[in-house]
Design an enzyme around this catalytic site. Structure first.
Site, PDB file in Angstrom:
ATOM      1  CB  CYS A   9      -0.970   1.212 -12.818  1.00  0.00           C
ATOM      2  SG  CYS A   9      -1.140  -0.204 -11.376  1.00  0.00           S
ATOM      3  CE  LYS A  14       0.610   3.112  -8.839  1.00  0.00           C
ATOM      4  NZ  LYS A  14       1.906   2.638  -8.769  1.00  0.00           N
ATOM      5  CG  ASP A  36      10.574   0.128  -1.023  1.00  0.00           C
ATOM      6  OD1 ASP A  36      10.310  -0.562  -1.998  1.00  0.00           O
ATOM      7  OD2 ASP A  36      11.670  -0.041  -0.338  1.00  0.00           O
ATOM      8  CG  ASP A  37       7.336  -1.657  -4.551  1.00  0.00           C
ATOM      9  OD1 ASP A  37       6.886  -0.857  -5.293  1.00  0.00           O
ATOM     10  OD2 ASP A  37       8.698  -1.986  -4.685  1.00  0.00           O
ATOM     11  N   GLY A  54     -13.963  -7.220   3.104  1.00  0.00           N
ATOM     12  CA  GLY A  54     -13.546  -6.155   2.408  1.00  0.00           C
ATOM     13  C   GLY A  54     -14.293  -4.617   2.891  1.00  0.00           C
ATOM     14  CB  SER A  59     -18.325  -2.148  -1.299  1.00  0.00           C
ATOM     15  OG  SER A  59     -19.439  -2.394  -0.633  1.00  0.00           O
ATOM     16  CG  ASP A  73       5.688  -3.532  -7.937  1.00  0.00           C
ATOM     17  OD1 ASP A  73       5.900  -2.395  -7.461  1.00  0.00           O
ATOM     18  OD2 ASP A  73       4.523  -4.127  -7.712  1.00  0.00           O
TER      19      ASP A  73
END
Length: 341
Positions: free
Chosen positions: A21, A24, A58-59, A150, A152, A235
Site C-alpha cells: 500500500c 498508493k 470511506d473504505d 477475474g 489479467s 482500516d
C-alpha cells in the site's frame, strides 16, 4: 535472520518500484483528482440508494438494495498492489486479506471476489503467478468468500489484488463520518508493517510477525466492533494511522487525540525506522497531515512511525473493542483535527 527465497530463486519485490500500500497515489494528490466526482445515481433515478460513495473517502461503496425494511446493502471495493514480500504465496494472501478488509471496515460480510492480476509474462514465470493466486484463494476461503475468476493483463510490474462484493445491514454500518465526541479509539493491529516491508525489500530479511499480521483477517475485529455498538471505523492501510484518523476526524467534524504511548508497534519497527527504511509514501503521508496536526512533543521518528504506510493493517474503531488497545479518543472539534499527546 532468514532471507527471502522463491521456487524460481527470484525476489518479487525487486521487480516493482514500490511495495504494498506504500505505492498508493499520495492522499493529497488523489483528493485533487477526485474532487467533485461524488457518487451519482442513474440518470432518471434508480432502484437502489448510494449510502456511501466518494464524499468522505470511506473504505468501500455501499448501496442499499430495494425491498423496504430489512433489505440488505451491497458493499463493493477493489484493492491491488505491487509485491510487498518476496514469497508469492504470502503476497497473494496479504493482498487478498487487504482487499477483504475494506468490506469488514464497513461492517460487511464478503460474498464473492474476482482476481486482479498484472504480470510481466516474459520476465517472471507463471508458476509464481499461480502461487500468488493460490494464496489469494486460500485467504478468501478462510473468509468464506467465493472467488469467481477475474481479469489479467501483461504489465511491466507484477500487481495483484481483488475486487470484492459483500453485504451489510444498512442500519449497522461502520463508517468514517459517524464519529462523535467522548468515544475512545481502538486499534486492532500493531503498526510498523511499512518499515519492516521496506527493510525486507532492501535486505531480503523475513519478518514472520509482520507477515502473520498482514494475512490476518479483520473479520473478528469488525464483528466485535459491531457487537459493542460501534458505528464508526476505518482500516489503517496506505495512508498510515495519522492519515486515516485524520480522514475520520475531518469527515466526522471532531478532533482525534492520539495517545502516542498507547500505540502498539511490531518488534523491530522502531529500529527499522531509525536505520532509514522509511518509504516515500510514509513521508508523503506525514507531509499531508502536518498542517492539520498538533504534534505536541512527538519527535520526527515517532511521527514517521505513526504515518507509516501500512499494508493490510488493522481496524481503527471509534469504540472499545475487546482485546484491542485504546490509543486515543474523539473530542469536540479543536483548532486541529488531529492532536498527539
Amino acid at each position: 535472520m532468514a532471507t527471502a527465497t522463491t521456487q524460481a530463486g527470484m525476489r518479487l519485490t525487486q521487480y516493482a518500484h514500490g511495495g504494498g500500500c506504500a505505492c498508493k497515489i499520495p492522499p493529497g494528490e488523489l483528493e485533487e483528482v477526485v474532487a467533485g466526482l461524488t457518487g451519482r445515481g442513474p440518470a432518471g433515478g434508480g432502484a437502489a440508494d448510494l449510502l456511501v460513495g466518494l464524499d468522505s473517502g470511506d473504505d468501500a461503496a455501499v448501496v442499499r438494495l430495494p425491498g423496504g425494511p430489512g433489505a440488505l446493502a451491497v458493499v463493493a471495493t477493489a484493492d491491488f498492489f505491487t509485491p510487498v514480500v518476496d514469497d508469492p504465496y504470502d503476497w497473494g494472501r496479504i493482498a487478498a486479506a487487504n482487499a477483504l478488509s475494506d468490506v469488514y471496515a464497513m461492517g460487511g460480510t464478503p460474498l464473492v471476489a474476482v482476481n486482479l492480476l498484472a504480470w510481466p509474462r516474459e520476465v517472471l514465470p507463471f508458476e509464481l503467478a499461480r502461487e500468488v493466486l493460490r494464496g489469494g484463494l486460500d485467504i478468501a476461503a478462510e473468509a468464506g468468500c467465493h472467488v469467481g475468476g477475474g481479469h489479467s493483463v501483461d504489465d511491466p510490474e507484477p500487481k495483484y489484488g481483488m475486487a470484492v462484493t459483500g453485504v451489510a445491514d444498512p442500519e449497522r454500518l461502520l463508517r468514517n463520518d459517524t464519529g462523535r465526541p467522548g468515544v475512545p479509539l481502538s486499534l486492532t493491529k500493531p503498526l510498523g508493517l511499512g518499515v519492516l516491508n521496506n527493510r525486507h525489500k532492501a535486505t531480503g530479511e523475513v519478518f514472520p510477525e509482520a507477515v502473520a499480521a498482514m494475512v490476518g483477517l479483520n473479520r473478528d475485529a469488525a464483528a466485535a466492533a459491531l457487537a459493542a455498538g460501534a458505528v464508526c471505523a476505518t482500516d489503517v492501510t496506505g495512508f498510515g494511522l495519522l492519515g486515516h484518523v485524520f480522514k475520520m476526524a475531518r469527515a466526522s467534524g471532531v478532533t482525534a487525540v492520539i495517545d502516542v504511548s498507547a500505540v502498539p508497534f511490531l518488534d523491530g519497527a522502531a529500529a527499522a525506522a531509525r536505520e532509514g527504511f522509511v518509504s516515500g509514501g510514509t513521508r508523503r503521508n506525514l507531509a499531508w497531515v502536518a498542517p492539520h496536526t498538533d504534534f505536541g512533543s512527538a519527535d520526527e521518528l515517532t511521527r514517521l512511525l505513526l504515518a507509516d504506510a501500512q499494508t493490510s493493517g488493522g481496524l481503527l474503531v471509534a469504540g472499545e473493542v475487546p482485546g484491542a488497545p485504546v490509543v486515543g479518543e474523539l473530542v469536540a472539534r479543536r483548532e486541529h483535527p488531529l492532536v498527539l499527546r
